[in-house]
Design an enzyme around this catalytic site. Structure first.
Site, short mmCIF file in Angstrom:
data_model
loop_
_atom_site.label_atom_id
_atom_site.label_comp_id
_atom_site.label_asym_id
_atom_site.label_seq_id
_atom_site.Cartn_x
_atom_site.Cartn_y
_atom_site.Cartn_z
N GLU A 29 -0.78 -1.08 1.09
CA GLU A 29 0.18 -0.49 2.04
C GLU A 29 0.93 0.68 1.40
O GLU A 29 0.93 0.85 0.17
CB GLU A 29 1.17 -1.55 2.53
CG GLU A 29 2.01 -2.16 1.42
CD GLU A 29 3.36 -2.70 1.89
OE1 GLU A 29 4.08 -1.97 2.61
OE2 GLU A 29 3.68 -3.84 1.53
N LYS A 163 10.41 -12.63 -0.48
CA LYS A 163 11.68 -12.63 -1.22
C LYS A 163 12.70 -13.53 -0.54
O LYS A 163 12.71 -13.64 0.69
CB LYS A 163 12.28 -11.22 -1.17
CG LYS A 163 11.63 -10.24 -2.09
CD LYS A 163 12.61 -9.09 -2.31
CE LYS A 163 12.03 -8.10 -3.29
NZ LYS A 163 10.96 -7.30 -2.72
N1 PSU Z 1 9.15 -6.97 1.06
C1 PSU Z 1 9.09 -6.53 -0.21
N2 PSU Z 1 8.73 -5.25 -0.45
C2 PSU Z 1 8.42 -4.39 0.55
C3 PSU Z 1 8.50 -4.87 1.90
C4 PSU Z 1 8.86 -6.16 2.09
O1 PSU Z 1 9.35 -7.29 -1.13
O2 PSU Z 1 8.12 -3.21 0.30
C5 PSU Z 1 8.12 -3.95 3.02
C6 PSU Z 1 6.66 -4.24 3.48
O3 PSU Z 1 6.07 -3.02 3.89
C7 PSU Z 1 6.87 -5.13 4.68
C8 PSU Z 1 8.11 -4.54 5.28
O4 PSU Z 1 5.79 -5.12 5.59
O5 PSU Z 1 8.93 -4.22 4.16
C9 PSU Z 1 8.80 -5.50 6.21
O6 PSU Z 1 9.81 -4.82 6.88
P1 PSU Z 1 10.49 -5.49 8.17
O7 PSU Z 1 11.22 -6.69 7.63
O8 PSU Z 1 11.40 -4.42 8.70
O9 PSU Z 1 9.38 -5.84 9.10
#
Ligand code: PSU
Ligand code: MN
EC number: 4.2.1.70
Length: 308
Positions: A29, A163
């Site tokens: 990603e 996390k």
């Molecule tokens: N968690 C991490 N590192 C990240 C992300 C999440 O530890 O970089 C990023 C990933 O791209 C994940 C996104 O898909 O954040 C999720 O964001 P949201 O909670 O807004 O869907």
């Protein structure tokens, strides 16, 4: 591939060749590059992760949208552009079509990367952590679109769990309800990104990449729609102390509330705060776990390519 889809996709030659030959490909990603780590470590890490995948005998395909084109496999210039700019859009499922139509740029989240990987025929994807059910979701409904995507798009996501900025028990419950296999790799505990053990059980366990590839092949044979979460604990050498991280995360969440951060901005904000509060130590752990996931993903993809 249908023509309407093809006009929006650009598959890098290295990736196209591997796909045509049925070789192993691992999707990566770009939100982790644009919003998950600071420059220049983000770009350095992205390159090192790609090289590690090649060293395992698989081909990396980092995914992003540039000038409205969905790029499957990025060159140096593209990685640098995404890593350096501070205002690249964060694209999840809902955001992607408009940015493509506007011929814009964007970094893909786990959800959007899964969508694009599936379009290109890639079924294994490595990252750091997935999005999930946020703490307090019973009030603000903040549940990452990553979870719904895992339920409907056939791509396995190799990660270090999630996390504990998230509500991990609710995240696992959501995945169970949507029928997403969550497999602990060589562990019966669900890992919590910086820590090898969240205190929660992993719903399923597998001890080898071959077993995991076997599960993915059976999902395909049975016509299952969704993907899978392969939860690979951070290497022991880089694991962080759980009590320390609980404190850091509580403090980061407190700052987010004070600063009025919510919605799509909350995850990047918290990631930045955690790096700041640990004086960069968490970044080293983050890099180590992403590399560890890339190696496992490459091995799963190789095994899967022999099963097809
Ligand atoms: N968690 C991490 N590192 C990240 C992300 C999440 O530890 O970089 C990023 C990933 O791209 C994940 C996104 O898909 O954040 C999720 O964001 P949201 O909670 O807004 O869907
Ligand atoms: Mn959200």
């Amino acid at each position: 591939m249908n023509l309407k889809l093809e006009k929006h996709l650009n598959i890098a030659p290295e990736v196209a060749k591997a796909l045509a030959e049925g070789k192993a490909v691992v999707a990566l990603e770009s939100t982790i590059i644009a919003h998950g780590m600071p420059y220049p470590k983000n770009v350095e890490t992205a390159r090192e992760v790609e090289d590690l995948i090649r060293a395992q005998g698989a081909v990396p395909a980092t995914i992003a949208v540039l000038d409205g084109v969905i790029r499957i496999g990025l060159d140096e210039a593209a990685l640098e552009k995404l890593g350096k700019a501070d205002n690249v859009a964060k694209l999840s499922r809902r955001d992607l079509p408009l940015i493509v139509a506007q011929k814009g740029d964007g970094a893909t989240t786990v959800a959007a990367t899964m969508i694009c990987a599936a379009m290109a025929g890639i079924s294994v994807f490595a990252t750091g952590g997935i999005g999930g059910v946020h703490r307090g979701a019973e009030n603000d409904f903040d549940i990452s679109a990553d979870l719904e995507e895992l339920a409907k798009t056939p791509v396995a996501v190799v990660c270090a769990g999630a996390k504990s900025i998230l509500d991990l028990p609710k995240t696992l419950e959501f995945l169970e309800t949507r029928g997403v296999p969550v497999v602990g790799y060589q562990t019966d505990k669900f890992p919590a990104f910086y820590c090898r053990d969240s205190g929660l059980d992993a719903p399923l366990t597998a001890d080898t990449a071959t077993e995991i590839a076997g599960m993915l092949a059976v999902q395909q044979d049975l016509g299952y729609q969704g993907g899978a979460v392969i939860a690979n604990p951070i290497p022991e050498s880089h694991a962080m102390d759980r009590a320390e991280m609980d404190g850091v995360i509580a403090s980061a969440l407190g700052s987010a509330t004070k600063d009025g951060i919510f919605g799509k901005a909350i995850t990047p904000y918290l990631l930045g705060k955690i790096v700041e509060l640990t004086k960069g130590r968490s970044l080293e752990s983050n890099i180590a776990l992403v590399k560890n996931n890339a190696v496992l993903a490459a091995n799963i993809a190789k095994d899967l390519s022999t099963l097809g």
